[in-house]
Design a protein around this motif. Structure first.
Motif, short mmCIF file in Angstrom:
data_model
loop_
_atom_site.label_atom_id
_atom_site.label_comp_id
_atom_site.label_asym_id
_atom_site.label_seq_id
_atom_site.Cartn_x
_atom_site.Cartn_y
_atom_site.Cartn_z
N LYS A 25 -17.38 -30.26 -11.50
CA LYS A 25 -18.63 -30.36 -10.77
C LYS A 25 -18.95 -31.81 -10.38
O LYS A 25 -19.34 -32.09 -9.24
CB LYS A 25 -19.78 -29.79 -11.60
N LYS A 26 -18.74 -32.74 -11.30
CA LYS A 26 -19.09 -34.13 -11.02
C LYS A 26 -18.24 -34.69 -9.88
O LYS A 26 -18.73 -35.50 -9.08
CB LYS A 26 -18.94 -34.99 -12.28
N ASN A 27 -17.00 -34.26 -9.79
CA ASN A 27 -16.12 -34.76 -8.73
C ASN A 27 -16.47 -34.14 -7.38
O ASN A 27 -16.46 -34.82 -6.35
CB ASN A 27 -14.67 -34.46 -9.08
N VAL A 28 -16.77 -32.83 -7.38
CA VAL A 28 -17.19 -32.17 -6.14
C VAL A 28 -18.48 -32.78 -5.63
O VAL A 28 -18.61 -33.08 -4.43
CB VAL A 28 -17.35 -30.66 -6.37
N ASP A 29 -19.43 -32.99 -6.52
CA ASP A 29 -20.72 -33.54 -6.12
C ASP A 29 -20.57 -34.97 -5.62
O ASP A 29 -21.25 -35.39 -4.67
CB ASP A 29 -21.71 -33.51 -7.29
N LEU A 47 -8.62 -22.72 9.61
CA LEU A 47 -9.91 -23.16 10.15
C LEU A 47 -10.72 -23.94 9.12
O LEU A 47 -11.65 -24.65 9.48
CB LEU A 47 -10.72 -21.95 10.63
N PHE A 48 -10.37 -23.83 7.87
CA PHE A 48 -11.05 -24.62 6.84
C PHE A 48 -10.14 -24.75 5.63
O PHE A 48 -9.20 -23.97 5.44
CB PHE A 48 -12.39 -24.00 6.42
N PHE A 49 -10.41 -25.76 4.82
CA PHE A 49 -9.80 -25.92 3.51
C PHE A 49 -10.92 -26.07 2.49
O PHE A 49 -12.01 -26.54 2.82
CB PHE A 49 -8.91 -27.17 3.45
N THR A 50 -10.64 -25.67 1.25
CA THR A 50 -11.64 -25.76 0.19
C THR A 50 -11.06 -26.54 -0.97
O THR A 50 -9.94 -26.26 -1.42
CB THR A 50 -12.11 -24.37 -0.25
N LEU A 51 -11.82 -27.51 -1.44
CA LEU A 51 -11.41 -28.35 -2.57
C LEU A 51 -12.13 -27.89 -3.82
O LEU A 51 -13.35 -27.73 -3.82
CB LEU A 51 -11.72 -29.82 -2.29
N TYR A 58 -10.35 -37.94 -5.56
CA TYR A 58 -11.48 -37.36 -6.28
C TYR A 58 -11.04 -36.35 -7.34
O TYR A 58 -11.88 -35.64 -7.91
CB TYR A 58 -12.44 -36.68 -5.29
N ASP A 59 -9.73 -36.30 -7.60
CA ASP A 59 -9.19 -35.39 -8.60
C ASP A 59 -9.60 -33.95 -8.33
O ASP A 59 -10.12 -33.25 -9.20
CB ASP A 59 -9.63 -35.81 -10.01
N LEU A 60 -9.37 -33.51 -7.10
CA LEU A 60 -9.69 -32.15 -6.68
C LEU A 60 -8.42 -31.47 -6.17
O LEU A 60 -7.45 -32.13 -5.81
CB LEU A 60 -10.75 -32.16 -5.57
N GLU A 61 -8.45 -30.13 -6.16
CA GLU A 61 -7.29 -29.35 -5.72
C GLU A 61 -7.62 -28.61 -4.43
O GLU A 61 -8.65 -27.94 -4.33
CB GLU A 61 -6.90 -28.35 -6.81
N LYS A 68 -2.02 -31.13 9.99
CA LYS A 68 -2.38 -32.55 10.01
C LYS A 68 -3.61 -32.81 9.14
O LYS A 68 -3.67 -33.80 8.41
CB LYS A 68 -2.65 -32.99 11.45
N PHE A 69 -4.57 -31.91 9.25
CA PHE A 69 -5.80 -32.10 8.47
C PHE A 69 -5.52 -31.96 6.97
O PHE A 69 -6.08 -32.70 6.16
CB PHE A 69 -6.85 -31.08 8.92
N ARG A 70 -4.66 -31.05 6.61
CA ARG A 70 -4.32 -30.89 5.20
C ARG A 70 -3.69 -32.16 4.65
O ARG A 70 -3.97 -32.57 3.51
CB ARG A 70 -3.38 -29.70 5.00
N ASN A 71 -2.83 -32.79 5.42
CA ASN A 71 -2.22 -34.04 4.97
C ASN A 71 -3.26 -35.12 4.74
O ASN A 71 -3.16 -35.92 3.81
CB ASN A 71 -1.19 -34.51 6.00
N THR A 72 -4.27 -35.13 5.59
CA THR A 72 -5.37 -36.08 5.41
C THR A 72 -6.16 -35.75 4.14
O THR A 72 -6.53 -36.64 3.37
CB THR A 72 -6.32 -36.04 6.62
N LEU A 73 -6.41 -34.45 3.92
CA LEU A 73 -7.20 -34.05 2.76
C LEU A 73 -6.47 -34.31 1.44
O LEU A 73 -7.11 -34.45 0.40
CB LEU A 73 -7.56 -32.58 2.86
N LEU A 74 -5.15 -34.36 1.48
CA LEU A 74 -4.41 -34.67 0.25
C LEU A 74 -4.82 -36.02 -0.30
O LEU A 74 -4.97 -36.19 -1.52
CB LEU A 74 -2.90 -34.65 0.53
N ARG A 75 -5.04 -36.97 0.59
CA ARG A 75 -5.50 -38.29 0.15
C ARG A 75 -6.89 -38.21 -0.47
O ARG A 75 -7.17 -38.82 -1.50
CB ARG A 75 -5.50 -39.24 1.36
N VAL A 76 -7.75 -37.41 0.15
CA VAL A 76 -9.11 -37.24 -0.37
C VAL A 76 -9.09 -36.53 -1.71
O VAL A 76 -9.74 -36.95 -2.67
CB VAL A 76 -9.97 -36.47 0.64
N SER A 77 -8.33 -35.44 -1.79
CA SER A 77 -8.31 -34.65 -3.02
C SER A 77 -7.75 -35.47 -4.19
O SER A 77 -8.23 -35.36 -5.32
CB SER A 77 -7.49 -33.38 -2.83
N ASN A 78 -6.74 -36.28 -3.93
CA ASN A 78 -6.18 -37.11 -4.98
C ASN A 78 -7.18 -38.16 -5.45
O ASN A 78 -7.28 -38.45 -6.64
CB ASN A 78 -4.90 -37.79 -4.50
#
Length: 338
Positions: free
Chosen positions: A289-293, A281-285, A271-274, A259-269
């Motif tokens: 650098k500018k997008n992560v920051d 227990l965790f996901f990493t995007l 901010y153009d992150l993968e 469920k959390f990964r599905n939520t993060l897909l919206r966030v990653s898209n």
């Protein structure tokens, strides 16, 4: 030579000091610890007032849980202290450590006087060991923070070509039994386990060192007597023996992480992150650098604290732990930019 101490998640006091947001307002997603910990019972006053009890029952519970009744196993005051002291049990040599990974490994081996060589891929690691460029190898499985998993066949290849010892940190490995280094021969392998992550008992400071290796046995001698507190022994033993809770918790973590990964897909898209890896227990995007920051800054605006890349990492990333309330996370994400 002096070395800078590594940075870690769980540093919410830093966020409070820098950003002025009170403790109770933060959603701390910086550690990778299960947000639903094993239910800690009430302890008798006697447990606090007496010296810690013998660890035989704890050791038996751990051997049963990890399925290693025929191997040497010793409890440690958290896997972190084992990491820091393990390198001292070897004569100075060279060791391969993941470039992006839990920084305490490289830090410990450097402090002990060893030469540290970093690898970015399993192919680079195999090249190191096949040419005897390093004597010992550290693998973090699954890797923290990337979530990458080294398969059992690859671990076997590394072990077959390693002149020294294969150390595998499986602090996040409770949900990945099929790739555990405990499936490998024990004489050249040392496996580090922790109850802090999966069981959500990081404050108990209990881990295990496993493997029929003299370095493991020498390290275990440093932790006797009474290196674990009575309450830590008690709660860890109960958690390791409670197979019904473990089964339920595994299913819950896998369900919630999806469920959390599905939520993060919206966030990653946005901010153009993968999104990479999945420790449950965790996901990493990962991304520019500018997008992560920018994402880190925006999350701080809504009082979400995460773990950001290290200064010398070859890639830029933001690690986000599984939250205890995904709806609350979604609500705060919706508030960004409003």
């Amino acid at each position: 030579m002096t070395f800078t101490n590594p940075k870690h998640g769980g540093n919410l006091s830093e966020a409070i000091q820098v950003h002025g947001i009170p403790f109770e307002d933060w959603l701390d997603m910086s550690t990778g610890i299960s947000p639903w910990g094993y239910p800690v019972p009430s302890f008798t006053e006697q447990l606090w007032s007496q010296l810690p009890p013998p660890t035989e029952r704890l050791i038996h519970a751990a051997k049963t849980y990890y399925g290693v009744d025929d191997r040497f196993l010793a409890p440690t005051p958290g896997s972190q202290l084992a990491i820091r002291l393990l390198a001292d049990q070897f004569e100075c040599s060279s060791v391969a450590v993941p470039r992006i990974g839990y920084q305490e490994h490289a830090h410990a081996w450097r402090l002990a006087g060893h030469e540290v060589k970093f690898y970015n891929t399993i192919e680079q690691l195999l090249a190191y060991v096949s040419t005897n460029a390093v004597e010992h190898v550290v693998v973090i499985n699954p890797n923290n923070p990337t979530g990458d998993i080294v398969g059992l066949a690859e671990l076997q290849s590394v072990l077959d070509n390693t002149q020294g010892t294969l150390i595998v940190d499986e602090a996040f490995g409770d949900l990945f039994d099929d790739t555990s280094a405990l499936n490998l021969p024990a004489e050249k392998t040392i496996v580090l386990k922790s109850i802090g992550k999966f069981f959500g008992l990081a404050g108990a400071r209990v881990g295990f060192i496993i493997g029929n290796h003299n370095a493991a046995k020498r390290l275990a001698n440093l932790f006797e007597p009474w290196s674990l507190s009575g309450p830590s022994i008690a709660v860890s033993t109960l958690a390791l023996e409670d197979s019904n809770w473990q089964d339920s918790h595994r299913q819950s973590l896998k369900s919630q992480s999806e469920k959390f990964r599905n939520t993060l897909l919206r966030v990653s898209n946005s901010y153009d992150l993968e999104i990479k890896g999945n420790s449950h227990l965790f996901f990493t995007l990962f991304g520019m650098k500018k997008n992560v920051d920018r994402l880190h800054r925006d999350l701080v605006k809504v009082a979400i604290w995460t773990r950001r890349y290290n200064a010398d990492d070859p890639e830029y990333w933001l690690r986000m732990s599984l939250p205890n309330n995904i709806n609350e996370f979604n609500s705060r994400i919706d508030d960004i930019g409003h």
